[in-house]
Design an enzyme around this catalytic site. Structure first.
Site, PDB file in Angstrom:
ATOM      1  N   GLU A   1      34.556  34.717  49.953  1.00  0.00           N
ATOM      2  CA  GLU A   1      34.943  34.706  48.545  1.00  0.00           C
ATOM      3  C   GLU A   1      36.457  34.563  48.467  1.00  0.00           C
ATOM      4  O   GLU A   1      37.188  35.222  49.220  1.00  0.00           O
ATOM      5  CB  GLU A   1      34.509  35.997  47.852  1.00  0.00           C
ATOM      6  CG  GLU A   1      33.014  36.151  47.739  1.00  0.00           C
ATOM      7  CD  GLU A   1      32.606  37.388  46.970  1.00  0.00           C
ATOM      8  OE1 GLU A   1      31.431  37.477  46.572  1.00  0.00           O
ATOM      9  OE2 GLU A   1      33.467  38.274  46.776  1.00  0.00           O
TER      10      GLU A   1
ATOM     11  N   ARG B   1      43.976  54.528  54.601  1.00  0.00           N
ATOM     12  CA  ARG B   1      44.845  55.222  55.555  1.00  0.00           C
ATOM     13  C   ARG B   1      45.699  54.235  56.354  1.00  0.00           C
ATOM     14  O   ARG B   1      46.452  54.666  57.240  1.00  0.00           O
ATOM     15  CB  ARG B   1      43.990  56.052  56.519  1.00  0.00           C
ATOM     16  CG  ARG B   1      43.329  57.265  55.882  1.00  0.00           C
ATOM     17  CD  ARG B   1      44.338  58.351  55.574  1.00  0.00           C
ATOM     18  NE  ARG B   1      43.711  59.539  55.016  1.00  0.00           N
ATOM     19  CZ  ARG B   1      43.295  60.576  55.734  1.00  0.00           C
ATOM     20  NH1 ARG B   1      43.419  60.566  57.051  1.00  0.00           N
ATOM     21  NH2 ARG B   1      42.760  61.620  55.140  1.00  0.00           N
TER      22      ARG B   1
ATOM     23  N   GLU C   1      26.847  31.459  41.666  1.00  0.00           N
ATOM     24  CA  GLU C   1      26.461  32.861  41.719  1.00  0.00           C
ATOM     25  C   GLU C   1      26.696  33.436  40.337  1.00  0.00           C
ATOM     26  O   GLU C   1      27.835  33.500  39.871  1.00  0.00           O
ATOM     27  CB  GLU C   1      27.276  33.635  42.759  1.00  0.00           C
ATOM     28  CG  GLU C   1      26.880  35.107  42.833  1.00  0.00           C
ATOM     29  CD  GLU C   1      27.631  35.883  43.907  1.00  0.00           C
ATOM     30  OE1 GLU C   1      27.867  37.088  43.695  1.00  0.00           O
ATOM     31  OE2 GLU C   1      27.995  35.273  44.930  1.00  0.00           O
TER      32      GLU C   1
ATOM     33  N   HIS D   1      35.729  39.093  50.843  1.00  0.00           N
ATOM     34  CA  HIS D   1      36.611  38.537  49.814  1.00  0.00           C
ATOM     35  C   HIS D   1      38.042  38.715  50.295  1.00  0.00           C
ATOM     36  O   HIS D   1      38.577  39.827  50.305  1.00  0.00           O
ATOM     37  CB  HIS D   1      36.394  39.262  48.484  1.00  0.00           C
ATOM     38  CG  HIS D   1      37.255  38.752  47.370  1.00  0.00           C
ATOM     39  ND1 HIS D   1      37.232  39.294  46.098  1.00  0.00           N
ATOM     40  CD2 HIS D   1      38.179  37.753  47.314  1.00  0.00           C
ATOM     41  CE1 HIS D   1      38.093  38.657  45.328  1.00  0.00           C
ATOM     42  NE2 HIS D   1      38.693  37.724  46.046  1.00  0.00           N
TER      43      HIS D   1
ATOM     44  N   THR E   1      37.980  45.592  40.611  1.00  0.00           N
ATOM     45  CA  THR E   1      37.067  44.665  41.248  1.00  0.00           C
ATOM     46  C   THR E   1      36.931  43.472  40.314  1.00  0.00           C
ATOM     47  O   THR E   1      37.455  43.488  39.203  1.00  0.00           O
ATOM     48  CB  THR E   1      35.693  45.328  41.513  1.00  0.00           C
ATOM     49  OG1 THR E   1      34.849  44.418  42.234  1.00  0.00           O
ATOM     50  CG2 THR E   1      35.021  45.736  40.210  1.00  0.00           C
ATOM     51  N   THR E   2      36.248  42.439  40.737  1.00  0.00           N
ATOM     52  CA  THR E   2      36.119  41.248  39.907  1.00  0.00           C
ATOM     53  C   THR E   2      35.454  41.603  38.583  1.00  0.00           C
ATOM     54  O   THR E   2      34.362  42.171  38.558  1.00  0.00           O
ATOM     55  CB  THR E   2      35.291  40.170  40.640  1.00  0.00           C
ATOM     56  OG1 THR E   2      35.890  39.918  41.911  1.00  0.00           O
ATOM     57  CG2 THR E   2      35.261  38.890  39.833  1.00  0.00           C
TER      58      THR E   2
ATOM     59  N   ASN F   1      28.101  42.394  51.378  1.00  0.00           N
ATOM     60  CA  ASN F   1      29.554  42.370  51.257  1.00  0.00           C
ATOM     61  C   ASN F   1      30.137  43.592  51.978  1.00  0.00           C
ATOM     62  O   ASN F   1      29.755  44.728  51.685  1.00  0.00           O
ATOM     63  CB  ASN F   1      29.934  42.397  49.771  1.00  0.00           C
ATOM     64  CG  ASN F   1      31.407  42.170  49.533  1.00  0.00           C
ATOM     65  OD1 ASN F   1      32.244  42.755  50.214  1.00  0.00           O
ATOM     66  ND2 ASN F   1      31.726  41.346  48.558  1.00  0.00           N
TER      67      ASN F   1
ATOM     68  N   ARG G   1      41.428  38.568  49.409  1.00  0.00           N
ATOM     69  CA  ARG G   1      42.237  38.529  48.199  1.00  0.00           C
ATOM     70  C   ARG G   1      43.673  38.112  48.501  1.00  0.00           C
ATOM     71  O   ARG G   1      44.184  38.327  49.602  1.00  0.00           O
ATOM     72  CB  ARG G   1      42.247  39.892  47.509  1.00  0.00           C
ATOM     73  CG  ARG G   1      40.910  40.331  46.939  1.00  0.00           C
ATOM     74  CD  ARG G   1      41.058  41.692  46.274  1.00  0.00           C
ATOM     75  NE  ARG G   1      42.010  41.623  45.183  1.00  0.00           N
ATOM     76  CZ  ARG G   1      41.678  41.495  43.891  1.00  0.00           C
ATOM     77  NH1 ARG G   1      40.405  41.417  43.541  1.00  0.00           N
ATOM     78  NH2 ARG G   1      42.599  41.451  42.966  1.00  0.00           N
TER      79      ARG G   1
ATOM     80  N   ARG H   1      44.271  43.585  49.600  1.00  0.00           N
ATOM     81  CA  ARG H   1      44.098  45.017  49.370  1.00  0.00           C
ATOM     82  C   ARG H   1      43.002  45.617  50.241  1.00  0.00           C
ATOM     83  O   ARG H   1      42.968  46.831  50.449  1.00  0.00           O
ATOM     84  CB  ARG H   1      43.810  45.304  47.897  1.00  0.00           C
ATOM     85  CG  ARG H   1      42.460  44.817  47.432  1.00  0.00           C
ATOM     86  CD  ARG H   1      42.140  45.332  46.032  1.00  0.00           C
ATOM     87  NE  ARG H   1      43.089  44.865  45.043  1.00  0.00           N
ATOM     88  CZ  ARG H   1      42.903  44.982  43.734  1.00  0.00           C
ATOM     89  NH1 ARG H   1      41.810  45.564  43.273  1.00  0.00           N
ATOM     90  NH2 ARG H   1      43.793  44.522  42.881  1.00  0.00           N
TER      91      ARG H   1
ATOM     92  N   HIS I   1      34.109  46.931  51.112  1.00  0.00           N
ATOM     93  CA  HIS I   1      34.362  48.354  50.903  1.00  0.00           C
ATOM     94  C   HIS I   1      34.619  49.091  52.214  1.00  0.00           C
ATOM     95  O   HIS I   1      35.250  50.163  52.211  1.00  0.00           O
ATOM     96  CB  HIS I   1      33.211  48.985  50.125  1.00  0.00           C
ATOM     97  CG  HIS I   1      33.097  48.452  48.731  1.00  0.00           C
ATOM     98  ND1 HIS I   1      34.021  48.744  47.748  1.00  0.00           N
ATOM     99  CD2 HIS I   1      32.200  47.620  48.162  1.00  0.00           C
ATOM    100  CE1 HIS I   1      33.687  48.117  46.619  1.00  0.00           C
ATOM    101  NE2 HIS I   1      32.589  47.434  46.853  1.00  0.00           N
TER     102      HIS I   1
ATOM    103  N   HIS J   1      26.977  41.190  41.856  1.00  0.00           N
ATOM    104  CA  HIS J   1      27.967  42.088  41.258  1.00  0.00           C
ATOM    105  C   HIS J   1      27.284  43.228  40.506  1.00  0.00           C
ATOM    106  O   HIS J   1      26.631  43.023  39.492  1.00  0.00           O
ATOM    107  CB  HIS J   1      28.938  41.376  40.313  1.00  0.00           C
ATOM    108  CG  HIS J   1      30.212  42.162  40.129  1.00  0.00           C
ATOM    109  ND1 HIS J   1      31.226  42.167  41.051  1.00  0.00           N
ATOM    110  CD2 HIS J   1      30.608  43.012  39.153  1.00  0.00           C
ATOM    111  CE1 HIS J   1      32.207  42.947  40.643  1.00  0.00           C
ATOM    112  NE2 HIS J   1      31.848  43.486  39.499  1.00  0.00           N
ATOM    113  N   GLY J   2      27.430  44.425  41.056  1.00  0.00           N
ATOM    114  CA  GLY J   2      26.917  45.621  40.413  1.00  0.00           C
ATOM    115  C   GLY J   2      25.440  45.887  40.615  1.00  0.00           C
ATOM    116  O   GLY J   2      24.905  46.861  40.076  1.00  0.00           O
TER     117      GLY J   2
END
Length: 241
Positions: free
Chosen positions: A70, A18, A151, A43, A100-101, A7, A45, A49, A10, A191-192
């Protein structure tokens, strides 16, 4: 053999901090593929964001493996997916205030809507997945909806504060994996997950793909993105089929 999908959200988060032009998620996707990723996840959104429409379009144009998009189950996102034509879409829940989700998609009571929502995507040969918690009723609802993949949300396991709580969440995931496989669903995890908490899954058979972003990007700060992806990909290659 299970595979790694990276993913790159990030990377976009850092750029958007910025509101500039770097770093480029498409560049990160390229490096991740060279280092062993078999899929790139973005993802898109509703609030944009991090990942922007342009990012998805560029990654789709340049991706040498598979683009996983996603998205929330909205009309806008369906239209975008049909236009960009990713190899996969994964339907996820979305709240404007979340960092986050925070949990899986609720499929119960929405089977007909989600089935009809996915139909035009399936007709365009776009594969689908539902990001859900390892709850039996959610897994059974996913089967009714007609998705090929699920998932399972590993965030509760990853965020557990004690050994007992972590084991409880791990056991729940294992039960969910077995149920999904028994009713004919293919299972991804995400996730995580990081370089440590992923290790207990090493002996669990039948996982198709691990979806990982934050841990890889965090490690990349110190060792570089190529090394961070390569380390995770090589780790997953040691897992059972």
């Amino acid at each position: 053999m299970p595979v790694l999908a990276v993913n790159v959200d990030h990377v976009a988060t850092l750029r958007q901090a910025r509101m500039g032009i770097e770093p480029e998620p498409v560049s990160a996707a390229y490096i991740a593929e060279i280092a062993g990723a078999t899929g790139i996840i973005t993802h898109l959104r509703e609030d944009r964001r991090h990942i922007q429409d342009r990012d998805v379009e560029l990654i789709k144009q340049t991706c040498n493996t598979r683009l996983h998009l996603e998205m929330a189950a909205t009309q806008e996102m369906q239209t975008i997916a049909l236009d960009i034509h990713p190899e996969f879409v994964c339907l996820v829940p979305e709240k404007r205030e979340e960092l986050t989700t925070e949990g899986g998609l609720n499929c119960i009571g929405r089977e007909k809507y989600l089935q009809e929502y996915l139909l035009p995507l399936h007709e365009k040969e776009i594969r689908s997945s539902l990001f859900i918690d390892a709850e039996p009723k959610q897994i059974e609802a996913a089967k009714t909806i007609g998705t090929e993949y699920i998932e399972l949300h590993t965030g509760h396991y990853a965020d557990a504060k004690s050994i007992i709580e972590r084991q409880k969440e791990f056991d729940k995931l294992i039960q969910g994996i077995k149920l999904a496989q028994n009713i004919g669903l293919k299972v991804n995890l995400g996730h995580g997950l990081n370089y440590r908490n992923i290790l207990p899954f090493k002996a669990i058979s039948g996982i198709m793909e691990y979806s990982i972003g934050h841990a890889i990007m965090a490690r990349a700060i110190y060792v570089g993105l190529d090394r961070a992806v390569r380390d995770m990909a090589e780790l997953i290659r040691t897992f059972v089929v």
